[in-house]
Design a protein around this motif. Structure first.
Motif, PDB file in Angstrom:
ATOM      1  N   ASN A  30      47.852  54.852  46.926  1.00 20.10           N
ATOM      2  CA  ASN A  30      48.103  55.565  45.668  1.00 20.10           C
ATOM      3  C   ASN A  30      48.712  56.938  45.915  1.00 20.10           C
ATOM      4  O   ASN A  30      48.585  57.838  45.094  1.00 20.10           O
ATOM      5  CB  ASN A  30      46.821  55.670  44.835  1.00 20.10           C
ATOM      6  CG  ASN A  30      45.685  56.309  45.601  1.00 20.10           C
ATOM      7  OD1 ASN A  30      45.871  56.748  46.737  1.00 20.10           O
ATOM      8  ND2 ASN A  30      44.520  56.364  45.002  1.00 20.10           N
ATOM      9  N   ASN A  89      34.807  54.368  44.953  1.00 21.46           N
ATOM     10  CA  ASN A  89      36.051  53.992  45.645  1.00 21.46           C
ATOM     11  C   ASN A  89      35.847  53.834  47.144  1.00 21.46           C
ATOM     12  O   ASN A  89      36.435  52.940  47.759  1.00 21.46           O
ATOM     13  CB  ASN A  89      37.127  55.056  45.393  1.00 21.46           C
ATOM     14  CG  ASN A  89      37.786  54.871  44.042  1.00 21.46           C
ATOM     15  OD1 ASN A  89      37.839  53.769  43.521  1.00 21.46           O
ATOM     16  ND2 ASN A  89      38.272  55.948  43.464  1.00 21.46           N
ATOM     17  N   THR A  90      35.031  54.708  47.727  1.00 19.72           N
ATOM     18  CA  THR A  90      34.853  54.624  49.179  1.00 19.72           C
ATOM     19  C   THR A  90      34.152  53.321  49.562  1.00 19.72           C
ATOM     20  O   THR A  90      34.582  52.619  50.482  1.00 19.72           O
ATOM     21  CB  THR A  90      34.046  55.842  49.702  1.00 19.72           C
ATOM     22  OG1 THR A  90      34.706  57.024  49.284  1.00 19.72           O
ATOM     23  CG2 THR A  90      33.918  55.833  51.210  1.00 19.72           C
ATOM     24  N   ARG A 131      23.448  50.049  43.258  1.00 18.34           N
ATOM     25  CA  ARG A 131      22.182  50.261  42.534  1.00 18.34           C
ATOM     26  C   ARG A 131      22.265  49.938  41.044  1.00 18.34           C
ATOM     27  O   ARG A 131      21.244  49.739  40.399  1.00 18.34           O
ATOM     28  CB  ARG A 131      21.713  51.702  42.738  1.00 18.34           C
ATOM     29  CG  ARG A 131      22.618  52.767  42.151  1.00 18.34           C
ATOM     30  CD  ARG A 131      22.054  54.146  42.438  1.00 18.34           C
ATOM     31  NE  ARG A 131      22.941  55.201  41.948  1.00 18.34           N
ATOM     32  CZ  ARG A 131      22.735  56.484  42.126  1.00 18.34           C
ATOM     33  NH1 ARG A 131      21.681  56.899  42.798  1.00 18.34           N
ATOM     34  NH2 ARG A 131      23.556  57.386  41.645  1.00 18.34           N
ATOM     35  N   ARG A 132      23.489  49.944  40.488  1.00 13.75           N
ATOM     36  CA  ARG A 132      23.622  49.658  39.053  1.00 13.75           C
ATOM     37  C   ARG A 132      24.231  48.272  38.829  1.00 13.75           C
ATOM     38  O   ARG A 132      24.416  47.523  39.779  1.00 13.75           O
ATOM     39  CB  ARG A 132      24.521  50.702  38.390  1.00 13.75           C
ATOM     40  CG  ARG A 132      23.835  52.021  38.186  1.00 13.75           C
ATOM     41  CD  ARG A 132      24.661  52.959  37.337  1.00 13.75           C
ATOM     42  NE  ARG A 132      25.948  53.297  37.903  1.00 13.75           N
ATOM     43  CZ  ARG A 132      27.105  52.992  37.346  1.00 13.75           C
ATOM     44  NH1 ARG A 132      27.147  52.324  36.205  1.00 13.75           N
ATOM     45  NH2 ARG A 132      28.248  53.344  37.909  1.00 13.75           N
ATOM     46  N   ARG A 154      31.750  51.764  39.935  1.00 10.78           N
ATOM     47  CA  ARG A 154      32.508  52.845  39.323  1.00 10.78           C
ATOM     48  C   ARG A 154      33.900  52.988  39.951  1.00 10.78           C
ATOM     49  O   ARG A 154      34.687  53.832  39.539  1.00 10.78           O
ATOM     50  CB  ARG A 154      31.750  54.166  39.406  1.00 10.78           C
ATOM     51  CG  ARG A 154      31.670  54.752  40.793  1.00 10.78           C
ATOM     52  CD  ARG A 154      31.337  56.216  40.758  1.00 10.78           C
ATOM     53  NE  ARG A 154      30.009  56.478  40.238  1.00 10.78           N
ATOM     54  CZ  ARG A 154      29.637  57.650  39.772  1.00 10.78           C
ATOM     55  NH1 ARG A 154      30.489  58.643  39.745  1.00 10.78           N
ATOM     56  NH2 ARG A 154      28.410  57.848  39.334  1.00 10.78           N
TER      57      ARG A 154
HETATM   58  P1  NAP Z   1      31.447  58.481  44.352  1.00 14.14           P
HETATM   59  O1  NAP Z   1      32.645  58.173  43.564  1.00 14.14           O
HETATM   60  O2  NAP Z   1      30.633  59.678  43.984  1.00 14.14           O
HETATM   61  O3  NAP Z   1      30.515  57.192  44.345  1.00 14.14           O
HETATM   62  C1  NAP Z   1      29.289  57.197  44.984  1.00 14.14           C
HETATM   63  C2  NAP Z   1      28.610  55.864  44.741  1.00 14.14           C
HETATM   64  O4  NAP Z   1      27.378  55.836  45.447  1.00 14.14           O
HETATM   65  C3  NAP Z   1      28.294  55.615  43.264  1.00 14.14           C
HETATM   66  O5  NAP Z   1      28.556  54.284  42.942  1.00 14.14           O
HETATM   67  C4  NAP Z   1      26.811  55.930  43.177  1.00 14.14           C
HETATM   68  O6  NAP Z   1      26.115  55.143  42.248  1.00 14.14           O
HETATM   69  C5  NAP Z   1      26.320  55.560  44.544  1.00 14.14           C
HETATM   70  N1  NAP Z   1      25.162  56.348  44.958  1.00 14.14           N
HETATM   71  C6  NAP Z   1      25.017  57.697  44.955  1.00 14.14           C
HETATM   72  N2  NAP Z   1      23.799  58.051  45.430  1.00 14.14           N
HETATM   73  C7  NAP Z   1      23.166  56.904  45.723  1.00 14.14           C
HETATM   74  C8  NAP Z   1      21.894  56.586  46.231  1.00 14.14           C
HETATM   75  N3  NAP Z   1      21.014  57.552  46.557  1.00 14.14           N
HETATM   76  N4  NAP Z   1      21.572  55.296  46.383  1.00 14.14           N
HETATM   77  C9  NAP Z   1      22.437  54.304  46.086  1.00 14.14           C
HETATM   78  N5  NAP Z   1      23.673  54.533  45.606  1.00 14.14           N
HETATM   79  C10 NAP Z   1      24.034  55.812  45.415  1.00 14.14           C
HETATM   80  O7  NAP Z   1      31.782  58.699  45.918  1.00 14.14           O
HETATM   81  P2  NAP Z   1      32.919  58.057  46.846  1.00 14.14           P
HETATM   82  O8  NAP Z   1      33.117  56.631  46.558  1.00 14.14           O
HETATM   83  O9  NAP Z   1      32.577  58.475  48.234  1.00 14.14           O
HETATM   84  O10 NAP Z   1      34.223  58.838  46.425  1.00 14.14           O
HETATM   85  C11 NAP Z   1      34.278  60.254  46.561  1.00 14.14           C
HETATM   86  C12 NAP Z   1      35.561  60.778  45.933  1.00 14.14           C
HETATM   87  O11 NAP Z   1      36.686  60.349  46.724  1.00 14.14           O
HETATM   88  C13 NAP Z   1      35.757  60.198  44.533  1.00 14.14           C
HETATM   89  O12 NAP Z   1      36.325  61.216  43.746  1.00 14.14           O
HETATM   90  C14 NAP Z   1      36.719  59.065  44.765  1.00 14.14           C
HETATM   91  O13 NAP Z   1      37.501  58.749  43.650  1.00 14.14           O
HETATM   92  C15 NAP Z   1      37.573  59.596  45.925  1.00 14.14           C
HETATM   93  N6  NAP Z   1      38.118  58.453  46.706  1.00 14.14           N
HETATM   94  C16 NAP Z   1      39.309  57.910  46.267  1.00 14.14           C
HETATM   95  C17 NAP Z   1      39.839  56.814  46.930  1.00 14.14           C
HETATM   96  C18 NAP Z   1      41.113  56.201  46.431  1.00 14.14           C
HETATM   97  O14 NAP Z   1      41.838  56.815  45.684  1.00 14.14           O
HETATM   98  N7  NAP Z   1      41.457  54.987  46.795  1.00 14.14           N
HETATM   99  C19 NAP Z   1      39.184  56.242  48.019  1.00 14.14           C
HETATM  100  C20 NAP Z   1      37.978  56.814  48.423  1.00 14.14           C
HETATM  101  C21 NAP Z   1      37.455  57.911  47.751  1.00 14.14           C
HETATM  102  P3  NAP Z   1      26.344  55.303  40.650  1.00 14.14           P
HETATM  103  O15 NAP Z   1      27.651  54.639  40.372  1.00 14.14           O
HETATM  104  O16 NAP Z   1      25.168  54.583  40.108  1.00 14.14           O
HETATM  105  O17 NAP Z   1      26.322  56.762  40.394  1.00 14.14           O
END
Ligand code: NAP
Length: 301
Positions: free
Chosen positions: A51, A154-155, A175-176, A180
């Motif tokens: 992207n 996403n990660t 967990r849900r 997202r």
């Molecule tokens: P994130 O978007 O904050 O998602 C974290 C996920 O972990 C959520 O689904 C959350 O659940 C879950 N979670 C959090 N705490 C938890 C716990 N204690 N136990 C179980 N599950 C838990 O984090 P991320 O995926 O690392 O992404 C970080 C940022 O980087 C985001 O802004 C993302 O968009 C960006 N990113 C973008 C790309 C891409 O563009 N392709 C790729 C990687 C990352 P809930 O859904 O229930 O809250």
């Protein structure tokens, strides 16, 4: 007294390297400091980036090398060092690093974010022995094996897709009851034959003695596996500036698109600042905007 620079860029990820490109082109007297010789922070741990405009699909490491080479070609000064303390006195910042010290009129702080820990038994104990946070770094060790990925963003989905090409089976635990992550990624995951999605599943413990061999869920169910990848979000690396600038409740530096923080001369870019969308392209955009803000600020002092 040592030379006073126009700008110090703290961090060499997408935001930092873009800041360096713009700062070099603006003729600023600056240095970029990054702890790692390879620069790039989180991007280097991303398998396929699809992207970032202009690249239909590019490996994270490859993309960051292009950023780095671009900055290098403009003779951007870049050093490997660890920023340990930032103070400001009489309008001048002092950046104390493990190996050196810099004085500057402005700072772009773009230290990024680290992975969040799940906080369950077995996570720390089995780290590096079946438990990991970087699918791209460690996925190869699980060739033809079964792995669990924990998370729903996403990660987690990107990691699960990457691992599905290497492993026999990937089980994504969330967990849900819905992910997202972006729709396009979720669709790809749903189409992957060797990926099993388990919703409403919370990890109670990671099991194993010498290495991880299973996951115990809060429901009491046990899942057998050879490895566990944790992808439950990120934590901003804002510790060094927490007494200088306003942070939000989650530790992100409060700043808008201009990068301006609550402290004059300190600008924040990339994942470490408050923002709606954390992507490589928005981190690059922050870098450009911050240098623009730095130039405007320097005109006033
Ligand atoms: P994130 O978007 O904050 O998602 C974290 C996920 O972990 C959520 O689904 C959350 O659940 C879950 N979670 C959090 N705490 C938890 C716990 N204690 N136990 C179980 N599950 C838990 O984090 P991320 O995926 O690392 O992404 C970080 C940022 O980087 C985001 O802004 C993302 O968009 C960006 N990113 C973008 C790309 C891409 O563009 N392709 C790729 C990687 C990352 P809930 O859904 O229930 O809250």
């Amino acid at each position: 007294m040592s030379e006073i620079l126009d700008l110090v860029i703290c961090g060499g990820g997408a935001a930092g390297l873009t800041s360096a490109v713009y700062a070099a082109r603006s003729g600023l007297d600056f240095v970029l400091i990054d702890i790692s010789s390879s620069m790039g922070s989180q991007i280097t741990q991303t398998s396929d980036v699809d992207n970032y405009t202009g690249f239909e699909k590019v490996n994270g490491m490859e993309l960051v090398m292009k950023f780095y080479e671009h900055a290098k070609a403009l003779n951007a000064p870049m050093v490997n060092d660890e920023v340990q303390e930032i103070t400001k006195e009489n309008g001048i910042f002092t950046i104390k690093c493990a190996q050196g010290e810099y004085k500057t009129r402005t700072v772009i702080y773009c230290s990024g974010a680290s992975h969040r820990e799940l906080g369950v038994k077995g996570e720390k104990e089995l780290l590096g022995r079946g438990v990991g946070y970087c699918a791209v770094c460690d996925g190869f060790f699980y060739r033809n094996k079964t792995v669990v990925v924990v998370g729903g963003g996403n990660t987690a989905v990107t990691d699960a897709l990457y691992l599905s090409k290497i492993c026999k089976k990937v089980i994504l635990l969330h967990r849900r009851d819905s992910l997202r992550a972006e729709k396009i990624l979720v669709e790809r995951l749903e189409n992957a034959e060797n990926v099993e999605l388990m919703f409403n599943s919370e990890v109670a413990e990671i099991l194993g003695e010498k290495g991880a061999d299973g996951v115990l869920l809060k429901s009491g169910d046990k899942i057998d596996c050879d490895g566990v990848f944790i992808a439950v979000g990120i934590v901003p690396r804002s510790e060094t500036v927490k007494s200088l600038a306003k942070l939000d409740n989650n530790g992100y530096i409060v700043a808008d698109e201009s990068g301006k923080t609550s402290l004059d001369g300190l600008f924040a870019a990339g994942d470490v600042r408050t923002k709606a969308l954390r992507q490589i392209i928005t981190a690059c955009s922050d870098g450009a905007n911050c240098v623009d803000s730095v130039n405007k600020f320097l005109d006033t002092v």
